[in-house]
Design a protein around this motif. Structure first.
Motif, PDB file in Angstrom:
ATOM      1  N   SER A 173       0.873  -1.258   0.025  1.00 39.11           N
ATOM      2  CA  SER A 173       0.128   0.023   0.258  1.00 39.11           C
ATOM      3  C   SER A 173       0.853   1.206   0.006  1.00 39.11           C
ATOM      4  CB  SER A 173      -0.927   0.190   1.263  1.00 39.11           C
ATOM      5  OG  SER A 173      -1.543   1.098   1.425  1.00 39.11           O
ATOM      6  N   ILE A 174       0.398   2.174  -0.668  1.00 39.42           N
ATOM      7  CA  ILE A 174       1.145   3.815  -0.563  1.00 39.42           C
ATOM      8  C   ILE A 174       0.825   4.138   0.605  1.00 39.42           C
ATOM      9  CG2 ILE A 174       0.776   3.772  -3.120  1.00 39.42           C
ATOM     10  CD1 ILE A 174      -1.491   5.960  -2.366  1.00 39.42           C
ATOM     11  N   SER A 175       0.216   3.604   1.797  1.00 39.37           N
ATOM     12  CA  SER A 175       0.154   4.116   2.991  1.00 39.37           C
ATOM     13  C   SER A 175       1.415   3.522   3.924  1.00 39.37           C
ATOM     14  CB  SER A 175      -1.150   3.986   3.795  1.00 39.37           C
ATOM     15  OG  SER A 175      -1.408   2.695   3.765  1.00 39.37           O
ATOM     16  N   PRO A 177       4.750   2.849   2.712  1.00 41.86           N
ATOM     17  CA  PRO A 177       5.946   2.930   1.746  1.00 41.86           C
ATOM     18  C   PRO A 177       7.079   2.275   2.356  1.00 41.86           C
ATOM     19  CG  PRO A 177       5.470   5.159   2.778  1.00 41.86           C
ATOM     20  CD  PRO A 177       4.405   4.107   3.097  1.00 41.86           C
ATOM     21  N   THR A 363      10.951   1.538  -1.921  1.00 46.52           N
ATOM     22  CA  THR A 363       9.826   2.228  -2.353  1.00 46.52           C
ATOM     23  C   THR A 363       9.972   2.483  -3.711  1.00 46.52           C
ATOM     24  OG1 THR A 363       9.708   3.358  -0.269  1.00 46.52           O
ATOM     25  CG2 THR A 363       8.043   4.111  -1.972  1.00 46.52           C
ATOM     26  N   ASP A 366       5.502   3.214  -8.081  1.00 47.29           N
ATOM     27  CA  ASP A 366       3.835   3.107  -7.790  1.00 47.29           C
ATOM     28  C   ASP A 366       3.832   3.537  -6.360  1.00 47.29           C
ATOM     29  OD1 ASP A 366       4.574   0.822  -6.541  1.00 47.29           O
ATOM     30  OD2 ASP A 366       3.046  -0.326  -7.436  1.00 47.29           O
ATOM     31  N   GLY A 367       4.546   4.057  -5.461  1.00 48.21           N
ATOM     32  CA  GLY A 367       4.530   4.432  -4.233  1.00 48.21           C
ATOM     33  C   GLY A 367       4.673   3.249  -2.828  1.00 48.21           C
ATOM     34  N   THR A 368       4.776   1.965  -3.696  1.00 46.49           N
ATOM     35  CA  THR A 368       4.530   0.784  -2.603  1.00 46.49           C
ATOM     36  C   THR A 368       5.926   0.159  -2.430  1.00 46.49           C
ATOM     37  OG1 THR A 368       4.189  -0.714  -4.529  1.00 46.49           O
ATOM     38  CG2 THR A 368       2.512   0.179  -3.419  1.00 46.49           C
ATOM     39  N   ASN A 369       6.273  -0.521  -1.295  1.00 42.83           N
ATOM     40  CA  ASN A 369       7.594  -1.068  -1.182  1.00 42.83           C
ATOM     41  C   ASN A 369       7.478  -2.608  -1.576  1.00 42.83           C
ATOM     42  OD1 ASN A 369       9.612  -2.587   0.786  1.00 42.83           O
ATOM     43  ND2 ASN A 369       9.917  -0.508   0.966  1.00 42.83           N
TER      44      ASN A 369
END
Length: 623
Positions: A173-175, A177, A363, A366-369
């Motif tokens: 999730s981008i939340s 990272p 990261t 796309d903002g995900t890890n």
């Protein structure tokens, strides 16, 4: 009938068939830690799935029906599946999966594998083993290397209260990272003997079936007897440290390899590892003793206040005696597996091919890890790779026809896989279809100091062999195999969350020879058709070595400097900010400009700044 025919082909001198029937089902109100009722994945309506014990004179035939909502597979961890990698159970790599409502028969050729010892079985599909689809497997040879009076299997595992799908959405999730993995709510320990789990100890009850867990579980010991404890870590994430108060342990087996007795105070078991230890019971029976299985919280980004990572069970000599708990050890230590000596001498040949893999997490764009080997994250191909290897003809040897992080190796290559852990965390790596020699380890693979990064000793006569290896941060390990098993074999981090974000490769081993030995059962193709998964062509389903159009790629590491999306986002931010400031001035001056005039003015200012930025960027590059 088809499965029995396959058995006959695999094992012409078949001594017997050990058949079991598993219907993969959801089980409600599972609560092994006594803290929370949840739905789990079990077998035949019960959880945990039953332990499996097989004689090495027999072949194992597992009839599987899938009553779950998603495709499912079973992977018999550590088994070789010689020249039949389509039985290995890795969804998207060696099969399409069993569709909901479908079935499949897994043939595990125990009697021809030359393997015995402690293994386990688990789902290799959609995180289903996180939700409970996992069980120990013991292979009994006619004669064991060591004598002992009785044996027990000790099952360790971590336990989540939320289902895998929920946790995965939170993880990727981008939340999130930074890539903080889901931390389990509990650790579990429970015991099995003679193909059944032990019930709760006297005077206690259980909230899940008739199995005793944690403080409600116990091993019944008799004074003076010697016991073999087969310890299996079935976790999705947690490493465990295992020890027994008041008793000595001697390691005698590691991942199915018998070793010379090695005294040990404490065993470290990363995910998927197995150890057997001999424990001689005390002569006095006036006290019972605590068994400790503590999760390695150093692997967790945070330790929730409600988490008790230290699981305690017991050895019972007398139901009327108190349990002695000596508390914590002074310091945890890892088992030095390179110092262990296999009983059966096996000398590795000299290396002919080397694959170096560096582990990194980052990261992504796309903002995900995500995880990477050599800056590439693994994505499941459209066509399961075993079918590409079997249908591409002579082009099956072309590495580019497979998904990225695939490596074609020739028959009988002597391959070194060097894994360098550039990540801050610890990782367990498992290679399917093989047991590897551990040729060497480094504490710091970047160091020039031979004490920290020693060269490989080609003169080793009998190095340790196992199928799952723990590598600490900045450490490395060199694993050697002989490519004697044609097919497709997965190698990956066995932390489920890290596999989900791409920490994997696949070996395409002797594909032309695999084509000659092709004996894929028709039922597997039928299951692929039911799931609408193609079974021919390259990784993208094309009869080509170069056209991979349609194949999923990425996410990719972020590139330094301005990217189009970043430039667009920054332009929008600057535009909004400047419009706001001008609007304030405009209103304070009586509002003499139109909105169109304001926007035109701002765009000119932003463009001028952009030109200056490009100019200074060129200067910096030239410097």
């Amino acid at each position: 009938m088809e499965a029995l025919l396959a058995l006959a082909l695999v094992s012409p001198a078949l001594a017997g068939v050990h058949e079991i029937w598993w219907n993969l089902t959801y089980v409600d109100n599972v609560n092994p830690d006594g803290l929370f009722d949840r739905r789990a994945i079990g077998v035949n309506g019960t959880w945990p799935p039953p332990p499996i014990e097989v004689s090495t004179n027999d072949s194992l035939l597992v009839h599987v029906s899938n009553s779950l909502e998603k495709p499912a597979t079973l992977h018999h961890h550590g088994m070789f599946f010689n020249s039949s990698s389509w039985m290995d159970g890795a969804i998207g790599v060696t099969e399409c999966g069993i569709p909901p409502g479908g079935n499949f028969d897994y043939v595990v050729p125990v009697d021809t594998s030359g393997q015995w010892g402690t293994y386990w079985v688990h789902a290799h599909s959609h995180g289903q083993y996180v939700d409970g689809l996992r069980a120990p497997v013991v292979l009994h040879p006619p004669t064991e290397v060591y004598d002992y009076d009785e044996e027990f299997t000790v099952v360790l595992g971590d336990w989540y209260h939320d289902e895998h799908a929920v946790l995965l959405d939170q993880f990727i999730s981008i939340s999130n990272p930074g890539g903080a993995e889901p931390v389990p709510e509990s650790g579990l320990v429970y015991f099995a003997k003679d193909g059944a789990y032990l019930g709760p100890k006297s005077g206690t009850s259980t909230t899940t079936g008739s199995v005793g867990f944690n403080e409600n579980s116990t091993l019944p010991f008799e004074a003076g007897k010697t016991y073999r404890l087969r310890v299996v870590n079935t976790s999705a994430f947690a490493m465990f440290f295992f020890w027994i108060d008041g008793h000595d342990m001697r390691i005698i087996e590691v991942d199915g390899t018998d070793i010379e007795e090695s005294p040990v105070d404490l065993i470290s078991l990363t995910v998927a590892q197995r150890y057997s230890v001999l424990v001689t019971a005390r002569n006095d029976t006036n006290a019972n003793w605590a068994i400790h299985a503590n999760m390695d919280t150093d692997m967790f980004d945070t330790v929730p206040p409600a988490l008790n990572p230290n699981v305690t069970s017991s050895i019972t000599y007398s139901n009327s005696a108190d349990t002695t708990d000596l508390g914590f050890v002074d310091e945890y230590a890892l088992v030095n597996d390179t110092g262990l000596v296999p009983m059966e001498v096996s000398t590795p040949p000299r290396v002919t091919k080397t694959i170096e893999l560096e582990v990194l997490f980052d990261t992504m764009d796309d903002g995900t890890n995500h995880a990477m080997f050599n800056m590439v994250t693994f994505n499941t191909p459209i066509v399961p790779s075993v079918f590409s290897a079997l249908t591409l003809g002579s082009n099956a040897t072309v590495q580019e026809a497979y998904s990225p992080n695939s490596f074609v190796i020739e028959h009988m290559d002597v391959l070194d896989i060097v894994v360098k852990n550039g990540d801050a965390g610890k990782h367990p790596f498992h290679l399917h279809g093989h047991k590897f020699w551990i040729m060497g380890r480094a504490e710091d693979f970047t160091s020039d100091d031979p004490a920290l990064n020693p060269p490989i000793d080609e003169g080793q006569l009998n190095p340790m062999r196992r199928d799952t290896i723990h590598i600490s941060s900045m450490g490395s390990a060199t694993m050697r195999i002989v490519a004697d098993n044609p097919g497709v074999w997965f190698m990956h981090c066995h932390i489920e969350w890290h596999l989900e974000v791409g920490l994997a490769i696949q070996l395409i081993e002797a594909p032309l020879l695999a084509q000659e030995r092709n004996n894929v059962p028709q039922k597997m193709y039928d299951n692929c058709a039911a799931l609408d998964v193609p079974v021919s062509g390259n990784a993208a389903g094309h009869a080509s070595t170069t056209d991979l159009s349609g194949l999923r790629g990425g996410p990719y590491p972020q590139k330094l400097g301005w990217r189009p999306k970043g430039i667009g986002a920054m332009f929008g931010c600057v535009l909004s900010a400047v419009l706001g400031m001008i609007a304030v001035v405009w209103y304070s001056m009586g509002g003499n400009l139109t909105e169109e005039e304001i926007e035109h003015e701002v765009r000119q200012q932003v463009e001028e700044k952009g030109k200056k930025g490009k100019f200074f960027g060129l200067l910096q590059k030239r410097q």
